[in-house]
Design a protein around this motif. Sequence first.
Motif, PDB file in Angstrom:
ATOM      1  N   MET A   1      34.507  52.576  53.509  1.00 45.50           N
ATOM      2  CA  MET A   1      35.433  51.950  54.430  1.00 45.50           C
ATOM      3  C   MET A   1      35.392  52.711  55.753  1.00 45.50           C
ATOM      4  SD  MET A   1      39.506  51.223  53.904  1.00 45.50           S
ATOM      5  CE  MET A   1      39.308  50.141  52.507  1.00 45.50           C
ATOM      6  N   SER A   2      35.277  51.967  56.852  1.00 47.24           N
ATOM      7  CA  SER A   2      35.159  52.636  58.149  1.00 47.24           C
ATOM      8  C   SER A   2      36.514  53.142  58.627  1.00 47.24           C
ATOM      9  CB  SER A   2      34.540  51.698  59.180  1.00 47.24           C
ATOM     10  OG  SER A   2      35.430  50.664  59.512  1.00 47.24           O
ATOM     11  N   GLN A   3      36.437  54.207  59.389  1.00 45.61           N
ATOM     12  CA  GLN A   3      37.639  54.816  59.960  1.00 45.61           C
ATOM     13  C   GLN A   3      37.614  54.639  61.470  1.00 45.61           C
ATOM     14  OE1 GLN A   3      37.131  58.807  58.379  1.00 45.61           O
ATOM     15  NE2 GLN A   3      38.728  58.398  56.862  1.00 45.61           N
ATOM     16  N   ALA A   4      38.789  54.453  62.053  1.00 48.65           N
ATOM     17  CA  ALA A   4      38.903  54.268  63.498  1.00 48.65           C
ATOM     18  C   ALA A   4      38.435  55.517  64.225  1.00 48.65           C
ATOM     19  CB  ALA A   4      40.342  53.946  63.870  1.00 48.65           C
ATOM     20  N   LYS A   5      37.678  55.297  65.290  1.00 48.27           N
ATOM     21  CA  LYS A   5      37.218  56.411  66.123  1.00 48.27           C
ATOM     22  C   LYS A   5      37.261  55.985  67.585  1.00 48.27           C
ATOM     23  CE  LYS A   5      32.341  55.203  65.496  1.00 48.27           C
ATOM     24  NZ  LYS A   5      32.701  53.832  65.155  1.00 48.27           N
ATOM     25  N   GLU A   6      37.141  56.945  68.469  1.00 51.39           N
ATOM     26  CA  GLU A   6      37.199  56.664  69.900  1.00 51.39           C
ATOM     27  C   GLU A   6      36.201  55.572  70.267  1.00 51.39           C
ATOM     28  OE1 GLU A   6      36.721  59.056  74.084  1.00 51.39           O
ATOM     29  OE2 GLU A   6      37.703  60.069  72.416  1.00 51.39           O
TER      30      GLU A   6
ATOM     31  N   ASN B   1      59.162  57.739  67.215  1.00 47.03           N
ATOM     32  CA  ASN B   1      58.609  57.659  65.865  1.00 47.03           C
ATOM     33  C   ASN B   1      57.992  56.277  65.683  1.00 47.03           C
ATOM     34  OD1 ASN B   1      59.803  60.253  64.853  1.00 47.03           O
ATOM     35  ND2 ASN B   1      61.638  59.168  65.480  1.00 47.03           N
ATOM     36  N   PHE B   2      56.817  56.247  65.083  1.00 51.86           N
ATOM     37  CA  PHE B   2      56.133  54.987  64.839  1.00 51.86           C
ATOM     38  C   PHE B   2      55.721  54.900  63.382  1.00 51.86           C
ATOM     39  CE2 PHE B   2      55.474  55.758  69.327  1.00 51.86           C
ATOM     40  CZ  PHE B   2      55.666  54.509  69.887  1.00 51.86           C
ATOM     41  N   ALA B   3      56.088  53.798  62.730  1.00 54.97           N
ATOM     42  CA  ALA B   3      55.538  53.453  61.421  1.00 54.97           C
ATOM     43  C   ALA B   3      54.395  52.493  61.740  1.00 54.97           C
ATOM     44  CB  ALA B   3      56.596  52.785  60.550  1.00 54.97           C
ATOM     45  N   ILE B   4      53.175  52.884  61.397  1.00 54.22           N
ATOM     46  CA  ILE B   4      52.011  52.092  61.784  1.00 54.22           C
ATOM     47  C   ILE B   4      51.168  51.714  60.567  1.00 54.22           C
ATOM     48  CG2 ILE B   4      51.841  52.979  64.128  1.00 54.22           C
ATOM     49  CD1 ILE B   4      49.736  54.945  63.212  1.00 54.22           C
ATOM     50  N   GLU B   5      50.466  50.599  60.721  1.00 55.55           N
ATOM     51  CA  GLU B   5      49.491  50.148  59.716  1.00 55.55           C
ATOM     52  C   GLU B   5      48.294  49.591  60.469  1.00 55.55           C
ATOM     53  OE1 GLU B   5      48.881  46.988  56.039  1.00 55.55           O
ATOM     54  OE2 GLU B   5      50.636  46.800  57.337  1.00 55.55           O
ATOM     55  N   ILE B   6      47.108  50.069  60.111  1.00 51.00           N
ATOM     56  CA  ILE B   6      45.885  49.548  60.697  1.00 51.00           C
ATOM     57  C   ILE B   6      45.540  48.243  59.987  1.00 51.00           C
ATOM     58  CG2 ILE B   6      43.414  49.947  61.118  1.00 51.00           C
ATOM     59  CD1 ILE B   6      45.024  51.956  62.634  1.00 51.00           C
ATOM     60  N   VAL B   7      45.423  47.168  60.775  1.00 53.95           N
ATOM     61  CA  VAL B   7      45.104  45.864  60.162  1.00 53.95           C
ATOM     62  C   VAL B   7      43.712  45.372  60.559  1.00 53.95           C
ATOM     63  CG1 VAL B   7      47.499  45.168  59.853  1.00 53.95           C
ATOM     64  CG2 VAL B   7      46.330  44.574  61.972  1.00 53.95           C
ATOM     65  N   GLY B   8      43.063  46.053  61.499  1.00 54.85           N
ATOM     66  CA  GLY B   8      41.700  45.671  61.865  1.00 54.85           C
ATOM     67  C   GLY B   8      41.032  46.729  62.698  1.00 54.85           C
ATOM     68  N   ILE B   9      39.716  46.874  62.502  1.00 58.37           N
ATOM     69  CA  ILE B   9      38.904  47.794  63.306  1.00 58.37           C
ATOM     70  C   ILE B   9      37.616  47.061  63.650  1.00 58.37           C
ATOM     71  CG2 ILE B   9      37.619  49.964  63.357  1.00 58.37           C
ATOM     72  CD1 ILE B   9      39.505  51.035  61.179  1.00 58.37           C
TER      73      ILE B   9
ATOM     74  N   ILE C   1      45.735  57.491  65.596  1.00 60.22           N
ATOM     75  CA  ILE C   1      44.957  56.390  65.033  1.00 60.22           C
ATOM     76  C   ILE C   1      43.592  56.855  64.533  1.00 60.22           C
ATOM     77  CG2 ILE C   1      43.893  54.158  65.567  1.00 60.22           C
ATOM     78  CD1 ILE C   1      47.004  54.119  65.506  1.00 60.22           C
ATOM     79  N   ALA C   2      42.979  57.802  65.236  1.00 58.51           N
ATOM     80  CA  ALA C   2      41.636  58.262  64.863  1.00 58.51           C
ATOM     81  C   ALA C   2      41.618  58.728  63.407  1.00 58.51           C
ATOM     82  CB  ALA C   2      41.187  59.391  65.786  1.00 58.51           C
ATOM     83  N   GLY C   3      40.637  58.248  62.673  1.00 58.01           N
ATOM     84  CA  GLY C   3      40.473  58.647  61.275  1.00 58.01           C
ATOM     85  C   GLY C   3      41.172  57.734  60.282  1.00 58.01           C
ATOM     86  N   MET C   4      41.988  56.802  60.766  1.00 60.82           N
ATOM     87  CA  MET C   4      42.669  55.878  59.859  1.00 60.82           C
ATOM     88  C   MET C   4      41.749  54.708  59.514  1.00 60.82           C
ATOM     89  SD  MET C   4      46.595  55.706  61.296  1.00 60.82           S
ATOM     90  CE  MET C   4      47.166  54.687  59.927  1.00 60.82           C
TER      91      MET C   4
ATOM     92  N   GLU D   1      46.605  45.246  69.898  1.00 60.05           N
ATOM     93  CA  GLU D   1      45.167  45.510  69.941  1.00 60.05           C
ATOM     94  C   GLU D   1      44.854  46.388  71.139  1.00 60.05           C
ATOM     95  OE1 GLU D   1      42.325  42.263  69.061  1.00 60.05           O
ATOM     96  OE2 GLU D   1      41.433  42.765  71.011  1.00 60.05           O
ATOM     97  N   PHE D   2      44.047  47.426  70.911  1.00 65.93           N
ATOM     98  CA  PHE D   2      43.665  48.338  71.988  1.00 65.93           C
ATOM     99  C   PHE D   2      42.409  49.087  71.592  1.00 65.93           C
ATOM    100  CE2 PHE D   2      46.411  50.521  69.088  1.00 65.93           C
ATOM    101  CZ  PHE D   2      45.866  51.789  68.955  1.00 65.93           C
ATOM    102  N   VAL D   3      41.802  49.736  72.566  1.00 63.67           N
ATOM    103  CA  VAL D   3      40.615  50.553  72.340  1.00 63.67           C
ATOM    104  C   VAL D   3      41.057  52.000  72.171  1.00 63.67           C
ATOM    105  CG1 VAL D   3      38.411  51.332  73.300  1.00 63.67           C
ATOM    106  CG2 VAL D   3      39.159  48.955  73.641  1.00 63.67           C
ATOM    107  N   VAL D   4      40.702  52.599  71.050  1.00 69.58           N
ATOM    108  CA  VAL D   4      41.084  53.983  70.754  1.00 69.58           C
ATOM    109  C   VAL D   4      40.516  54.914  71.827  1.00 69.58           C
ATOM    110  CG1 VAL D   4      40.935  55.876  69.075  1.00 69.58           C
ATOM    111  CG2 VAL D   4      41.154  53.509  68.274  1.00 69.58           C
ATOM    112  N   GLY D   5      41.375  55.773  72.368  1.00 72.44           N
ATOM    113  CA  GLY D   5      40.960  56.763  73.354  1.00 72.44           C
ATOM    114  C   GLY D   5      40.843  56.249  74.767  1.00 72.44           C
TER     115      GLY D   5
END
Length: 144
Positions: free
Chosen positions: A1-6, A133-141, A50-53, A34-38
């Motif tokens: 499974m891929s992880q979010a990266k910059e 404080n943020f409760a977050i869930e990654i739903v797409g990469i 977000i990085a690594g999620m 939706e946004f671009v990491v970094g």
Amino acid sequence: MSQAKEGDTVRINYTGTLNNGDQFDSSEGRDPLEFVVGSGQIIKGLDAAIAGMAVGEKKVVNVPCADAYGAHNPEARQAIPRSEIPDNIPLEQGTRLQMQTPQGQVVPVVVAEVTETEVTLDANHPLAGQDLNFAIEIVGIDAA
């Protein structure tokens, strides 16, 4: 499974709360954010979390004010003679207005104080000085 990266485009569901538990924002009932990491499109502290999620991963992140909207800046408050504000502009405390700088940049402000002779406008972000404080869930990469 891929992880979010910059450089990756990610989509997250989130709920933002203050330390006292008050909710200030949420993606509930809307499309995921939706946004671009970094890329600097969102606040620094949330972006860094977000990085690594991976898709489906959830976490709660505390973002200190320095990595969110910064400390409250007293210099961002300005008193203006009431006579310089057109009569059709509402001046109740808490009213959100927009000012324009001499360079043409639009700056959102809040009416902080009104006296008979002056109106104090505050250009600080409403969440300046707050830890968030943020409760977050990654739903797409989407990989870069």
